[in-house]
Write a protein that holds these residues in place. Structure first.
Motif, short mmCIF file in Angstrom:
data_model
loop_
_atom_site.label_atom_id
_atom_site.label_comp_id
_atom_site.label_asym_id
_atom_site.label_seq_id
_atom_site.Cartn_x
_atom_site.Cartn_y
_atom_site.Cartn_z
N GLY A 1 -7.93 -16.48 2.23
CA GLY A 1 -8.95 -16.08 3.21
C GLY A 1 -8.33 -15.84 4.58
O GLY A 1 -8.72 -14.90 5.29
N ALA A 2 -7.34 -16.65 4.93
CA ALA A 2 -6.69 -16.52 6.25
C ALA A 2 -5.87 -15.23 6.32
O ALA A 2 -5.85 -14.55 7.35
N ALA A 3 -5.19 -14.89 5.21
CA ALA A 3 -4.43 -13.63 5.20
C ALA A 3 -5.37 -12.45 5.34
O ALA A 3 -5.08 -11.49 6.06
N ALA A 4 -6.52 -12.53 4.65
CA ALA A 4 -7.51 -11.45 4.76
C ALA A 4 -7.98 -11.33 6.21
O ALA A 4 -8.07 -10.23 6.76
N ALA A 5 -8.26 -12.47 6.85
CA ALA A 5 -8.74 -12.45 8.23
C ALA A 5 -7.70 -11.86 9.17
O ALA A 5 -8.03 -11.11 10.09
N ALA A 6 -6.43 -12.19 8.91
CA ALA A 6 -5.36 -11.72 9.79
C ALA A 6 -4.86 -10.34 9.38
O ALA A 6 -3.94 -9.80 9.99
N GLN A 7 -5.41 -9.77 8.33
CA GLN A 7 -4.98 -8.48 7.77
C GLN A 7 -3.47 -8.49 7.55
O GLN A 7 -2.74 -7.63 8.02
N ALA A 8 -3.03 -9.52 6.84
CA ALA A 8 -1.60 -9.74 6.67
C ALA A 8 -1.22 -9.85 5.21
O ALA A 8 -2.06 -10.13 4.35
N GLU A 9 0.06 -9.58 4.92
CA GLU A 9 0.64 -9.82 3.60
C GLU A 9 1.80 -10.79 3.78
O GLU A 9 2.71 -10.52 4.57
N TYR A 10 1.77 -11.90 3.03
CA TYR A 10 2.81 -12.92 3.19
C TYR A 10 4.17 -12.47 2.68
O TYR A 10 5.20 -12.93 3.15
N THR A 11 4.16 -11.59 1.67
CA THR A 11 5.40 -11.27 0.96
C THR A 11 5.83 -9.83 1.25
O THR A 11 5.68 -8.95 0.42
N LEU A 12 6.35 -9.61 2.45
CA LEU A 12 6.77 -8.26 2.85
C LEU A 12 8.22 -8.02 2.43
O LEU A 12 9.10 -8.83 2.76
N PRO A 13 8.50 -6.87 1.76
CA PRO A 13 9.89 -6.56 1.42
C PRO A 13 10.76 -6.51 2.68
O PRO A 13 10.35 -5.99 3.70
N GLY A 14 11.94 -7.08 2.58
CA GLY A 14 12.86 -7.08 3.72
C GLY A 14 12.53 -8.14 4.75
O GLY A 14 13.25 -8.30 5.74
N VAL A 15 11.45 -8.87 4.57
CA VAL A 15 11.06 -9.90 5.55
C VAL A 15 11.06 -11.27 4.88
O VAL A 15 11.84 -12.15 5.21
N SER A 16 10.17 -11.46 3.91
CA SER A 16 10.14 -12.71 3.16
C SER A 16 9.46 -12.46 1.82
O SER A 16 8.51 -11.68 1.74
N GLN A 17 9.93 -13.12 0.80
CA GLN A 17 9.34 -13.00 -0.53
C GLN A 17 8.83 -14.35 -1.01
O GLN A 17 8.59 -14.55 -2.20
N SER A 18 8.68 -15.28 -0.07
CA SER A 18 8.24 -16.63 -0.44
C SER A 18 7.20 -17.13 0.56
O SER A 18 7.27 -16.80 1.74
N VAL A 19 6.27 -17.92 0.05
CA VAL A 19 5.27 -18.54 0.92
C VAL A 19 5.38 -20.06 0.76
O VAL A 19 5.29 -20.57 -0.36
N VAL A 20 5.58 -20.73 1.86
CA VAL A 20 5.62 -22.20 1.83
C VAL A 20 4.24 -22.71 2.24
O VAL A 20 3.75 -22.38 3.32
N ILE A 21 3.63 -23.47 1.36
CA ILE A 21 2.34 -24.10 1.67
C ILE A 21 2.62 -25.57 1.91
O ILE A 21 3.14 -26.26 1.02
N THR A 22 2.33 -26.02 3.09
CA THR A 22 2.65 -27.41 3.40
C THR A 22 1.69 -27.94 4.47
O THR A 22 0.71 -27.28 4.82
#
Ligand code: SAH
Length: 251
Positions: free
Chosen positions: A114-135
């Protein structure tokens, strides 16, 4: 029978179709009142027994389930987001196993989606990061030492920090002790998908200040990482020069 159901992050129409059907059919509903949108309870049938688990202990939750079981009734245990994250479902499942009460689980849309949708963001951008840390930051629930924020921050991956909006000052310090810098982009997303949703964009260096300014200290996620900045590489999957299992390269 007990159905664990993910309620989704807030907007009542973000529960799954299966979750909604289970909620409509339930004789007893025990919902996590601190975060589940009470509008969802409108789906419950007349005469359904409704309990708010925010005011209950695990023992009281189990007692409510046992009462329903003794009457041959169905219980929905309604958790915010997806029950598998910070949902305290394992202890309930183990207690149900010990009582030979069957259960199943219906996933929900987690607030980090829901937060990614709100921020209009993608966590896994090529060349940037392919991992999401949930903590999370340690609170009354401790976090194993090897899983400290600084240790995760050392990877420079995309991070979603739960349950920590009231600790933005120490969070900022820990993030800076890892690979992030004062200028690494960050966002505080308050009540994603609720009408009062707020996305406050800032940097790691201004995180605590941003929280103070917008008076956010709970029901928020902290997003951190370069996925929030504008540069990335195009995907290979949709690249015209790239052949995939489903499509021949056109150039
Ligand atoms: N199982 C839930 C998380 C429960 S822990 C899920 O999958 O989302 C509760 C924490 O989740 C809150 O302290 C907050 O950090 C986060 N949270 C839950 N709903 C939220 C929302 N709509 N917007 C932002 N953060 C939320």
């Amino acid at each position: 029978m007990v159905h664990f159901v993910g309620a989704g992050p807030g907007a009542p129409d973000l529960i799954t179709l299966r979750g909604a059907e289970l909620l409509k059919a339930a004789d007893t509903v025990i919902y996590a009142g601190s975060l589940v949108n009470p509008a969802l309870l409108a789906l419950c049938k007349a005469g359904c027994s409704i309990y708010n688990s925010a005011e209950m202990t695990l023992e009281q939750v189990l007692a409510a389930v046992e009462t329903a079981e003794a009457a041959g009734q169905t219980t929905v245990r309604l958790h915010t987001g997806d029950p598998c994250l910070y949902g305290a479902i394992r202890e309930q499942m183990d207690a149900l196993d010990a009582r030979n009460i069957p259960y199943d689980s219906t996933p929900g849309v987690s607030s980090f989606c829901g937060a990614a949708a709100a921020a209009q963001a993608e966590y896994t951008l090529p060349g940037v990061s392919q991992s999401v840390v949930i903590t999370r930051m340690a609170g009354r629930t401790p976090v194993p030492e090897r899983e400290g924020i600084a240790a995760w921050a050392a990877h420079g991956a995309s991070m979603v920090i739960f349950l920590s909006a009231g600790m933005l000052e120490p969070l900022q310090t820990e993030l800076l002790a890892g690979a992030y810098t004062e200028s690494t982009p960050a966002a505080v997303v308050y009540k994603a998908t609720w009408p009062e949703e707020k996305v406050v964009r800032c940097t790691v260096g201004t995180l605590a200040e941003a929280g103070r300014k917008h008076q956010i200290s709970k029901t928020a996620l902290v997003l951190v990482g370069d996925f929030l900045q504008p540069d990335y590489q195009r995907s290979k999957l949709y690249d015209p020069t790239f052949t995939t299992e489903f499509r021949e390269a056109s150039q």
